[in-house]
Design a protein around this motif. Structure first.
Motif, short mmCIF file in Angstrom:
data_model
loop_
_atom_site.label_atom_id
_atom_site.label_comp_id
_atom_site.label_asym_id
_atom_site.label_seq_id
_atom_site.Cartn_x
_atom_site.Cartn_y
_atom_site.Cartn_z
N ASP A 1 0.64 -1.23 0.04
CA ASP A 1 -0.07 0.04 -0.09
C ASP A 1 0.80 1.25 0.01
OD1 ASP A 1 0.86 0.04 2.67
OD2 ASP A 1 -0.96 -0.34 3.74
N GLY A 2 2.06 1.11 -0.10
CA GLY A 2 3.11 2.28 0.02
C GLY A 2 3.20 3.00 1.43
N ARG A 3 2.56 2.75 2.27
CA ARG A 3 2.64 3.47 3.70
C ARG A 3 3.88 3.27 4.29
NH1 ARG A 3 -2.06 0.94 7.17
NH2 ARG A 3 -1.66 2.71 8.56
N LEU A 4 4.53 4.48 4.78
CA LEU A 4 5.75 4.46 5.54
C LEU A 4 5.68 3.74 6.60
CD1 LEU A 4 8.53 5.53 4.85
CD2 LEU A 4 7.88 7.72 6.27
N GLN A 5 6.82 2.84 6.73
CA GLN A 5 6.75 2.25 8.14
C GLN A 5 8.36 2.17 8.69
OE1 GLN A 5 5.51 -1.78 7.14
NE2 GLN A 5 7.22 -2.02 5.27
N ILE A 6 8.35 1.99 9.93
CA ILE A 6 9.73 1.89 10.63
C ILE A 6 10.07 0.99 11.57
CG2 ILE A 6 8.89 3.84 12.35
CD1 ILE A 6 11.54 5.18 12.42
N ARG A 7 11.16 0.32 11.65
CA ARG A 7 11.52 -0.54 12.81
C ARG A 7 12.73 -0.39 13.28
NH1 ARG A 7 12.27 -6.26 9.42
NH2 ARG A 7 14.44 -5.76 8.67
N ALA A 8 13.32 -0.75 14.42
CA ALA A 8 14.36 -0.92 14.84
C ALA A 8 15.42 -2.14 14.21
CB ALA A 8 14.43 -1.05 16.49
N ASN A 9 16.54 -2.06 14.01
CA ASN A 9 17.16 -3.01 13.39
C ASN A 9 17.73 -4.18 14.51
OD1 ASN A 9 17.58 -2.18 10.66
ND2 ASN A 9 19.09 -0.74 11.24
N GLN A 10 17.79 -3.80 15.58
CA GLN A 10 17.88 -4.97 16.63
C GLN A 10 17.88 -4.24 17.90
OE1 GLN A 10 20.97 -3.27 15.38
NE2 GLN A 10 21.10 -2.11 17.22
N GLY A 11 17.88 -5.03 19.16
CA GLY A 11 17.65 -4.42 20.57
C GLY A 11 16.21 -4.86 21.21
N HIS A 12 15.54 -5.74 20.50
CA HIS A 12 14.12 -6.04 21.09
C HIS A 12 13.97 -6.71 22.07
CE1 HIS A 12 14.12 -5.09 16.65
NE2 HIS A 12 13.03 -4.57 16.64
N SER A 13 13.24 -6.35 23.06
CA SER A 13 12.87 -7.42 24.07
C SER A 13 11.51 -8.02 23.73
CB SER A 13 12.63 -6.46 25.62
OG SER A 13 11.58 -5.66 25.37
N VAL A 14 10.81 -7.59 22.79
CA VAL A 14 9.53 -8.30 22.29
C VAL A 14 9.97 -9.09 20.88
CG1 VAL A 14 8.12 -6.26 22.73
CG2 VAL A 14 9.03 -6.42 20.69
N GLN A 15 9.27 -10.24 20.89
CA GLN A 15 9.80 -11.16 19.69
C GLN A 15 9.38 -10.53 18.33
OE1 GLN A 15 11.36 -14.05 20.07
NE2 GLN A 15 11.52 -13.93 22.15
N VAL A 16 10.31 -10.54 17.56
CA VAL A 16 9.89 -10.04 16.13
C VAL A 16 10.43 -11.43 15.18
CG1 VAL A 16 10.59 -8.61 14.64
CG2 VAL A 16 10.25 -7.84 16.73
N THR A 17 9.66 -11.92 14.68
CA THR A 17 9.84 -13.05 13.80
C THR A 17 10.44 -13.14 12.59
OG1 THR A 17 7.61 -13.14 12.68
CG2 THR A 17 7.94 -14.36 14.87
N ASP A 18 10.55 -11.89 11.87
CA ASP A 18 10.76 -11.68 10.63
C ASP A 18 11.84 -10.32 10.92
OD1 ASP A 18 11.72 -11.84 7.87
OD2 ASP A 18 9.92 -11.03 7.31
N LEU A 19 13.07 -10.39 11.20
CA LEU A 19 13.88 -9.09 11.55
C LEU A 19 14.87 -9.13 10.37
CD1 LEU A 19 13.85 -6.76 13.39
CD2 LEU A 19 15.51 -8.14 14.73
N GLU A 20 14.90 -10.10 9.30
CA GLU A 20 15.84 -10.07 8.18
C GLU A 20 17.10 -10.30 8.74
OE1 GLU A 20 14.73 -7.81 4.61
OE2 GLU A 20 14.21 -6.54 6.34
N LEU A 21 17.55 -11.04 9.95
CA LEU A 21 18.80 -11.39 10.39
C LEU A 21 19.32 -12.34 9.23
CD1 LEU A 21 18.08 -11.59 14.17
CD2 LEU A 21 18.75 -9.42 13.01
N ARG A 22 20.71 -12.17 9.23
CA ARG A 22 21.61 -13.08 8.38
C ARG A 22 22.35 -14.08 9.16
NH1 ARG A 22 26.75 -12.92 5.89
NH2 ARG A 22 26.99 -10.86 6.45
N GLU A 23 22.01 -15.28 9.11
CA GLU A 23 22.68 -16.40 10.10
C GLU A 23 24.13 -16.51 9.74
OE1 GLU A 23 22.04 -20.69 12.08
OE2 GLU A 23 20.61 -19.81 10.42
#
Length: 226
Positions: free
Chosen positions: A90-112
């Motif tokens: 939908d083109g809506r602007l969104q923001i996230r933290a790259n790391q440091g979460h205390s909440v579970q984020v299942t798809d953080l695009e981490l590279r193993e």
């Protein structure tokens, strides 16, 4: 992850002190929401850690800030803590933290990281404080209330190291990454170059994975591990 990255701006100089103070307040508030408190503040966080910017700005705490303020804070953040992009559907602007979460984020695009990766650091460093050293030396590093323990491939300012530890840290604990991985400990790269690990089943990196430790202030000095 449904996201179209926005182009990054240059890190030009900030404005006057009042603007810098506002930017700092905004950065700290965004960090709290995107790492820990979105749900507590009534904001919906997607499974990939993104929150829509328009919803943040509509919150009472953020009504004095604009979209331009958010874009500036993201673009000028030296540690690249945030990712700002448009949702592909939908083109809506969104923001996230790259790391440091205390909440579970299942798809953080981490590279193993794998043992056969040519670029993984054989040694990584965790920044802490000497007041915590007795506990760290005996028990190891703990992820505490976060989902990962944060490590850097070197000290701030070395090579391309921009994030992974606070500038105020006076203790550096070096981790034998290869040894930990050989024992089944997982490591991941975040988008801004922080090395993350959940530790063992209890959330610890045991002292047996420490390769060395040193004080950082007033000048680097090796300290005994045992």
């Amino acid at each position: 992850m449904a996201c179209q990255p926005r182009g990054r701006r240059g890190r030009g100089g900030r404005g006057n002190r009042n603007e810098e103070s506002r930017d700092m307040r905004l950065s700290k508030s965004l960090t709290y929401i995107l790492r820990h408190g979105a749900n507590k503040m009534g904001l919906q966080m997607n499974s990939d850690g993104f929150v829509f910017v328009e919803e943040i700005l509509a919150h009472q705490q953020f009504r004095s800030f604009s979209l331009e303020d958010v874009e500036r804070v993201v673009a000028t953040d030296d540690k690249q803590r945030f990712k700002l992009c448009n949702h592909t559907e939908d083109g809506r602007l969104q923001i996230r933290a790259n790391q440091g979460h205390s909440v579970q984020v299942t798809d953080l695009e981490l590279r193993e990281v794998a043992l056969d990766d040519p670029d993984y650091p054989r040694e990584a460093v965790h920044g802490s404080y000497m007041t915590h050293w007795p506990s760290i030396r005996s028990q190891g590093l703990s992820r505490m209330n976060r989902t990962h323990i944060h490590l850097a491939p070197g000290l701030p300012g070395e090579g391309r190291v921009i994030s992974g530890m606070r500038q105020s840290c006076d203790l550096a604990v070096y981790i034998d990454v290869a040894k930990a991985m050989s024992d089944g400990i997982e490591f991941f790269w975040s988008e801004n170059g922080v090395l993350l690990t959940p530790g063992d089943a209890a959330g610890f990196l045991a002292p047996r994975y420490f390769s060395r430790a040193q004080t950082l202030k007033p000048s680097p000095c090796e300290i005994e591990l045992h």
